[in-house]
Design an enzyme around this catalytic site. Structure first.
Site, PDB file in Angstrom:
ATOM      1  N   GLY A 140      37.868   3.559  15.100  1.00 29.16           N
ATOM      2  CA  GLY A 140      37.044   2.102  15.102  1.00 29.16           C
ATOM      3  C   GLY A 140      36.414   1.788  15.899  1.00 29.16           C
ATOM      4  O   GLY A 140      37.277   0.087  16.284  1.00 29.16           O
TER       5      GLY A 140
ATOM      6  N   HIS B 112      24.062   3.424  13.499  1.00 32.66           N
ATOM      7  CA  HIS B 112      24.069   4.718  13.084  1.00 32.66           C
ATOM      8  C   HIS B 112      23.696   5.444  15.016  1.00 32.66           C
ATOM      9  O   HIS B 112      23.087   4.772  15.730  1.00 32.66           O
ATOM     10  CB  HIS B 112      22.658   5.834  13.087  1.00 32.66           C
ATOM     11  CG  HIS B 112      22.355   6.825  12.497  1.00 32.66           C
ATOM     12  ND1 HIS B 112      23.204   8.138  12.136  1.00 32.66           N
ATOM     13  CD2 HIS B 112      21.640   7.699  13.238  1.00 32.66           C
ATOM     14  CE1 HIS B 112      22.707   8.842  12.166  1.00 32.66           C
ATOM     15  NE2 HIS B 112      21.451   8.902  13.158  1.00 32.66           N
TER      16      HIS B 112
HETATM   17  C1  GRF Z   1      29.815   5.938  15.562  1.00 30.57           C
HETATM   18  O1  GRF Z   1      28.906   6.974  16.527  1.00 30.57           O
HETATM   19  C2  GRF Z   1      28.619   5.792  14.825  1.00 30.57           C
HETATM   20  O2  GRF Z   1      27.863   5.124  15.294  1.00 30.57           O
HETATM   21  C3  GRF Z   1      28.921   6.506  14.038  1.00 30.57           C
HETATM   22  O3  GRF Z   1      30.355   6.881  13.684  1.00 30.57           O
HETATM   23  C4  GRF Z   1      30.756   6.810  14.432  1.00 30.57           C
HETATM   24  C5  GRF Z   1      32.127   5.710  14.209  1.00 30.57           C
HETATM   25  O4  GRF Z   1      32.739   5.743  15.510  1.00 30.57           O
HETATM   26  N1  GRF Z   1      28.626   5.711  12.125  1.00 30.57           N
HETATM   27  P1  GRF Z   1      33.877   4.512  15.560  1.00 30.57           P
HETATM   28  O5  GRF Z   1      34.564   4.672  14.822  1.00 30.57           O
HETATM   29  O6  GRF Z   1      33.304   3.412  15.915  1.00 30.57           O
HETATM   30  O7  GRF Z   1      35.040   4.830  17.141  1.00 30.57           O
END
Ligand code: GRF
Length: 236
Positions: free
Chosen positions: A14, A111
């Site tokens: 998160g 992404h």
């Molecule tokens: C991030 O690297 C995002 O780009 C990908 O999943 C990861 C999630 O990380 N879709 P977080 O939960 O926001 O720390």
């Protein structure tokens, strides 16, 4: 100002969710975060959201008999919170075509790569293996095909000679935390709109993205244009 009611879907850590919550804590930010939904009750992000006073819901796939029913439960929760926009932030389940269609133009995802390169998982390892010298992250509208929706904004970071996966991941994540609030603000304010499968940008950009290449650059403080027709879609 009419702030767009926005929900965030997560599955884990998160940190992008936290960046969006922090940005939206500013009253002038064009979106307000009205709920955080996780498909995993143990997701760390749920605690963080609750600590910030954001209503949270855990909607686990195992409690439903099909992907359609699971997505319908999420959709119902989004309806209950009056959500107008949805941000996927590390949400790790594929969404059903019906759900994606319903939220078309109103659901965005981040992404960790410069799409269309390195779709899917393990993007940093893939970038290192490919030997690219520039890597980064992308925010895009969500379409039925995973990681293939129209691109709203991207941030580029260098791959350094001595980078390992953890090093480049940390540099990209830092860029994600800047890019995602910017992209949400563009969409919520009607400056970035999905039209005919492409993202149309309205208004002036400042040109200033500091130490990271972010395109489009944040909006300038001068009077701007937005897509009024798009914004009217939110009016009941
Ligand atoms: C991030 O690297 C995002 O780009 C990908 O999943 C990861 C999630 O990380 N879709 P977080 O939960 O926001 O720390």
């Amino acid at each position: 100002m009419d702030r767009k009611r926005t929900s965030i879907l997560i599955s884990g850590r998160g940190s992008n969710m936290a960046a969006l919550i922090a940005a939206a804590a500013e009253p002038s930010f064009p979106a307000e975060i009205v709920s955080v939904i996780s498909n995993d009750a143990e997701a760390n992000g749920l605690k963080m959201a609750a600590q910030n006073g954001i209503p949270t819901r855990a909607i686990a796939y195992k409690d439903y008999s099909s992907r359609e029913e699971h997505d319908a439960a999420i959709d119902a929760a989004l309806g209950e919170s009056g959500s107008e926009l949805v941000c996927l932030a590390g949400y790790m389940r594929r969404l059903t075509p019906g759900f994606v269609e319903k939220w078309s133009g109103r659901m965005i995802n981040i992404h960790p790569a410069l799409l269309p390169a390195f779709k899917g998982l393990y993007t940093h390892a893939a970038a290192l293996a490919a030997g690219v010298r520039i890597h980064g992250c992308t925010v895009h509208f969500v379409t039925a095909e995973v990681d293939a929706g129209p691109i709203i904004a991207q941030a580029a970071v260098p791959v350094l000679a001595d980078d390992d996966e953890a090093g480049i991941a940390a540099r990209v994540l830092k860029a994600e935390h800047r890019l995602y609030p910017l992209a949400l603000s563009l969409v919520a304010s009607g400056r970035a709109v999905l039209r005919g499968g492409r993202v149309m940008h309205y208004g002036r950009n400042s040109g200033d993205t500091g130490d990271v290449l972010i395109s489009p650059a944040p909006p300038s403080t001068e009077p701007d244009t937005v897509d009024l027709e798009y914004l009217a879609r939110f009016t009941p």
